[in-house]
Each structure stands twice: as structure tokens, then as C-alpha cells.
Motif scaffolding. Structure first.
Motif, PDB file in Angstrom:
ATOM      1  N   GLN A   3       0.834  -1.199   0.000  1.00  0.00           N
ATOM      2  CA  GLN A   3       0.000   0.000   0.000  1.00  0.00           C
ATOM      3  C   GLN A   3       0.877   1.260   0.000  1.00  0.00           C
ATOM      4  O   GLN A   3       1.880   1.293   0.725  1.00  0.00           O
ATOM      5  N   PRO A   4       0.508   2.278  -0.765  1.00  0.00           N
ATOM      6  CA  PRO A   4       1.330   3.487  -0.820  1.00  0.00           C
ATOM      7  C   PRO A   4       1.061   4.481   0.299  1.00  0.00           C
ATOM      8  O   PRO A   4       1.865   5.383   0.529  1.00  0.00           O
ATOM      9  N   GLY A   5      -0.066   4.367   0.998  1.00  0.00           N
ATOM     10  CA  GLY A   5      -0.446   5.405   1.947  1.00  0.00           C
ATOM     11  C   GLY A   5      -0.847   6.656   1.172  1.00  0.00           C
ATOM     12  O   GLY A   5      -1.258   6.584   0.015  1.00  0.00           O
ATOM     13  N   LYS A   6      -0.713   7.803   1.807  1.00  0.00           N
ATOM     14  CA  LYS A   6      -0.992   9.069   1.116  1.00  0.00           C
ATOM     15  C   LYS A   6       0.111   9.312   0.102  1.00  0.00           C
ATOM     16  O   LYS A   6       1.271   8.990   0.343  1.00  0.00           O
ATOM     17  N   ILE A   7      -0.252   9.908  -1.030  1.00  0.00           N
ATOM     18  CA  ILE A   7       0.704  10.108  -2.117  1.00  0.00           C
ATOM     19  C   ILE A   7       0.983  11.600  -2.278  1.00  0.00           C
ATOM     20  O   ILE A   7       0.045  12.404  -2.390  1.00  0.00           O
ATOM     21  N   PHE A   8       2.264  11.921  -2.286  1.00  0.00           N
ATOM     22  CA  PHE A   8       2.711  13.303  -2.428  1.00  0.00           C
ATOM     23  C   PHE A   8       3.708  13.396  -3.579  1.00  0.00           C
ATOM     24  O   PHE A   8       4.390  12.423  -3.893  1.00  0.00           O
ATOM     25  N   ALA A   9       3.815  14.567  -4.164  1.00  0.00           N
ATOM     26  CA  ALA A   9       4.846  14.864  -5.162  1.00  0.00           C
ATOM     27  C   ALA A   9       5.327  16.286  -4.917  1.00  0.00           C
ATOM     28  O   ALA A   9       4.520  17.174  -4.607  1.00  0.00           O
ATOM     29  N   THR A  10       6.612  16.483  -5.057  1.00  0.00           N
ATOM     30  CA  THR A  10       7.145  17.832  -4.871  1.00  0.00           C
ATOM     31  C   THR A  10       6.775  18.700  -6.070  1.00  0.00           C
ATOM     32  O   THR A  10       6.547  18.190  -7.177  1.00  0.00           O
ATOM     33  N   PRO A  11       6.719  20.005  -5.873  1.00  0.00           N
ATOM     34  CA  PRO A  11       6.424  20.903  -6.990  1.00  0.00           C
ATOM     35  C   PRO A  11       7.404  20.739  -8.165  1.00  0.00           C
ATOM     36  O   PRO A  11       6.999  20.793  -9.325  1.00  0.00           O
ATOM     37  N   ASN A  12       8.682  20.526  -7.855  1.00  0.00           N
ATOM     38  CA  ASN A  12       9.668  20.356  -8.920  1.00  0.00           C
ATOM     39  C   ASN A  12       9.429  19.082  -9.713  1.00  0.00           C
ATOM     40  O   ASN A  12       9.611  19.050 -10.934  1.00  0.00           O
ATOM     41  N   ALA A  13       9.029  18.010  -9.033  1.00  0.00           N
ATOM     42  CA  ALA A  13       8.719  16.765  -9.736  1.00  0.00           C
ATOM     43  C   ALA A  13       7.498  16.963 -10.636  1.00  0.00           C
ATOM     44  O   ALA A  13       7.489  16.526 -11.788  1.00  0.00           O
ATOM     45  N   LEU A  14       6.488  17.625 -10.128  1.00  0.00           N
ATOM     46  CA  LEU A  14       5.287  17.873 -10.945  1.00  0.00           C
ATOM     47  C   LEU A  14       5.623  18.732 -12.158  1.00  0.00           C
ATOM     48  O   LEU A  14       5.102  18.492 -13.250  1.00  0.00           O
ATOM     49  N   ALA A  15       6.492  19.708 -11.980  1.00  0.00           N
ATOM     50  CA  ALA A  15       6.902  20.555 -13.104  1.00  0.00           C
ATOM     51  C   ALA A  15       7.622  19.728 -14.163  1.00  0.00           C
ATOM     52  O   ALA A  15       7.413  19.917 -15.364  1.00  0.00           O
ATOM     53  N   LEU A  16       8.462  18.802 -13.735  1.00  0.00           N
ATOM     54  CA  LEU A  16       9.167  17.936 -14.676  1.00  0.00           C
ATOM     55  C   LEU A  16       8.171  17.119 -15.498  1.00  0.00           C
ATOM     56  O   LEU A  16       8.300  17.012 -16.714  1.00  0.00           O
ATOM     57  N   PHE A  17       7.176  16.552 -14.834  1.00  0.00           N
ATOM     58  CA  PHE A  17       6.185  15.745 -15.546  1.00  0.00           C
ATOM     59  C   PHE A  17       5.364  16.586 -16.518  1.00  0.00           C
ATOM     60  O   PHE A  17       4.969  16.094 -17.566  1.00  0.00           O
ATOM     61  N   SER A  18       5.132  17.837 -16.190  1.00  0.00           N
ATOM     62  CA  SER A  18       4.333  18.682 -17.088  1.00  0.00           C
ATOM     63  C   SER A  18       5.058  18.941 -18.403  1.00  0.00           C
ATOM     64  O   SER A  18       4.431  19.304 -19.391  1.00  0.00           O
ATOM     65  N   ASN A  19       6.376  18.725 -18.411  1.00  0.00           N
ATOM     66  CA  ASN A  19       7.171  18.924 -19.625  1.00  0.00           C
ATOM     67  C   ASN A  19       7.604  17.610 -20.259  1.00  0.00           C
ATOM     68  O   ASN A  19       8.523  17.595 -21.075  1.00  0.00           O
ATOM     69  N   SER A  20       6.977  16.501 -19.878  1.00  0.00           N
ATOM     70  CA  SER A  20       7.351  15.204 -20.438  1.00  0.00           C
ATOM     71  C   SER A  20       6.106  14.482 -20.925  1.00  0.00           C
ATOM     72  O   SER A  20       4.987  14.968 -20.764  1.00  0.00           O
ATOM     73  N   ASN A  21       6.318  13.315 -21.501  1.00  0.00           N
ATOM     74  CA  ASN A  21       5.184  12.513 -21.961  1.00  0.00           C
ATOM     75  C   ASN A  21       4.808  11.451 -20.932  1.00  0.00           C
ATOM     76  O   ASN A  21       4.111  10.503 -21.244  1.00  0.00           O
ATOM     77  N   MET A  22       5.273  11.606 -19.698  1.00  0.00           N
ATOM     78  CA  MET A  22       4.964  10.683 -18.607  1.00  0.00           C
ATOM     79  C   MET A  22       4.106  11.393 -17.571  1.00  0.00           C
ATOM     80  O   MET A  22       4.058  12.622 -17.528  1.00  0.00           O
ATOM     81  N   PHE A  23       3.492  10.588 -16.713  1.00  0.00           N
ATOM     82  CA  PHE A  23       2.682  11.104 -15.623  1.00  0.00           C
ATOM     83  C   PHE A  23       3.180  10.488 -14.316  1.00  0.00           C
ATOM     84  O   PHE A  23       3.692   9.360 -14.320  1.00  0.00           O
ATOM     85  N   PRO A  24       3.023  11.168 -13.195  1.00  0.00           N
ATOM     86  CA  PRO A  24       3.454  10.593 -11.915  1.00  0.00           C
ATOM     87  C   PRO A  24       2.835   9.221 -11.653  1.00  0.00           C
ATOM     88  O   PRO A  24       3.504   8.333 -11.116  1.00  0.00           O
ATOM     89  N   ILE A  25       1.588   9.015 -12.064  1.00  0.00           N
ATOM     90  CA  ILE A  25       0.929   7.725 -11.834  1.00  0.00           C
ATOM     91  C   ILE A  25       1.671   6.589 -12.535  1.00  0.00           C
ATOM     92  O   ILE A  25       1.680   5.452 -12.047  1.00  0.00           O
ATOM     93  N   ASP A  26       2.312   6.875 -13.674  1.00  0.00           N
ATOM     94  CA  ASP A  26       3.081   5.843 -14.388  1.00  0.00           C
ATOM     95  C   ASP A  26       4.183   5.279 -13.493  1.00  0.00           C
ATOM     96  O   ASP A  26       4.369   4.063 -13.412  1.00  0.00           O
ATOM     97  N   LEU A  27       4.907   6.162 -12.823  1.00  0.00           N
ATOM     98  CA  LEU A  27       5.989   5.712 -11.943  1.00  0.00           C
ATOM     99  C   LEU A  27       5.436   5.068 -10.679  1.00  0.00           C
ATOM    100  O   LEU A  27       5.993   4.082 -10.195  1.00  0.00           O
ATOM    101  N   LEU A  28       4.347   5.598 -10.179  1.00  0.00           N
ATOM    102  CA  LEU A  28       3.743   5.022  -8.979  1.00  0.00           C
ATOM    103  C   LEU A  28       3.290   3.581  -9.232  1.00  0.00           C
ATOM    104  O   LEU A  28       3.538   2.691  -8.403  1.00  0.00           O
ATOM    105  N   ILE A  29       2.678   3.323 -10.369  1.00  0.00           N
ATOM    106  CA  ILE A  29       2.245   1.967 -10.705  1.00  0.00           C
ATOM    107  C   ILE A  29       3.446   1.030 -10.795  1.00  0.00           C
ATOM    108  O   ILE A  29       3.410  -0.089 -10.277  1.00  0.00           O
ATOM    109  N   ARG A  30       4.508   1.479 -11.435  1.00  0.00           N
ATOM    110  CA  ARG A  30       5.718   0.649 -11.525  1.00  0.00           C
ATOM    111  C   ARG A  30       6.269   0.351 -10.134  1.00  0.00           C
ATOM    112  O   ARG A  30       6.608  -0.792  -9.814  1.00  0.00           O
ATOM    113  N   HIS A  31       6.369   1.375  -9.309  1.00  0.00           N
ATOM    114  CA  HIS A  31       6.890   1.245  -7.945  1.00  0.00           C
ATOM    115  C   HIS A  31       6.074   0.230  -7.144  1.00  0.00           C
ATOM    116  O   HIS A  31       6.634  -0.684  -6.536  1.00  0.00           O
TER     117      HIS A  31
END
Length: 88
Positions: free
Chosen positions: A4-32
Motif C-alpha cells: 500500500q502506498p499510503g498518502k501520495i505526495f509529489a514535490t512541486p519540482n517533480a510535478l513541473a518535470l512531468f508537465s514537460n514530459s510525456n509521462m505522468f506521476p501515476i506511471d511511476l507510482l504503478i511501476r513502484h
């Protein structure tokens, strides 16, 4: 899902990186959560599997563009954080 992941957080810098890529944070979370820990060494992968079984912090690392991104689930499964390696 292996744990179980518990509550899910992302830093502002990580979110900014994803906004400029073809990936989404959920993609990495599912892999993890499914045991695909990314670019960590075999020893760290074995430590993660032990942590899933016995309790402990779980760390994954992935490349998003030219950046390394960590996904970290705390030992008590209270939360998971997505952050840039430079923020660690």
C-alpha cells in the motif's frame, strides 16, 4: 500491487518535470507498487523485496527525460513521495 502506498505526495519540482514530459506521476507510482523499482542496483532491489515482506522503506529510481526521479514509500506505509533526486 505488492504494498500500500499510503498518502501520495509529489514535490512541486517533480510535478513541473512531468508537465514537460510525456509521462505522468501515476506511471511511476504503478511501476513502484508493482515491484518495478527502475534503475536501482540488484542489491537495492533485494532490499526492497525484503522491506515489502518485513517492513521497511521502499525506494525506486526512474529516468524522466534527463532527470532522475525517486519514488519513496515510508516504512510504515503512511505515505509515498515522488521527488527529484536533487531534492533527496
Amino acid at each position: 500491487m505488492l504494498f500500500q502506498p499510503g498518502k501520495i505526495f509529489a514535490t512541486p519540482n517533480a510535478l513541473a518535470l512531468f508537465s514537460n514530459s510525456n509521462m505522468f506521476p501515476i506511471d511511476l507510482l504503478i511501476r513502484h507498487l508493482s515491484g518495478d523499482f527502475g534503475t536501482i542496483c540488484d542489491e537495492d532491489k533485494a532490499s526492497n523485496m525484503e522491506a515489502i515482506r518485513d517492513g521497511g522503506r521502499i525506494l525506486s529510481a526512474y529516468k524522466v527525460g534527463s532527470e532522475k526521479v525517486y519514488v519513496i514509500t515510508e516504512w510504515d506505509r503512511s505515505y509515498t513521495t515522488i521527488l527529484l533526486a536533487s531534492e533527496y
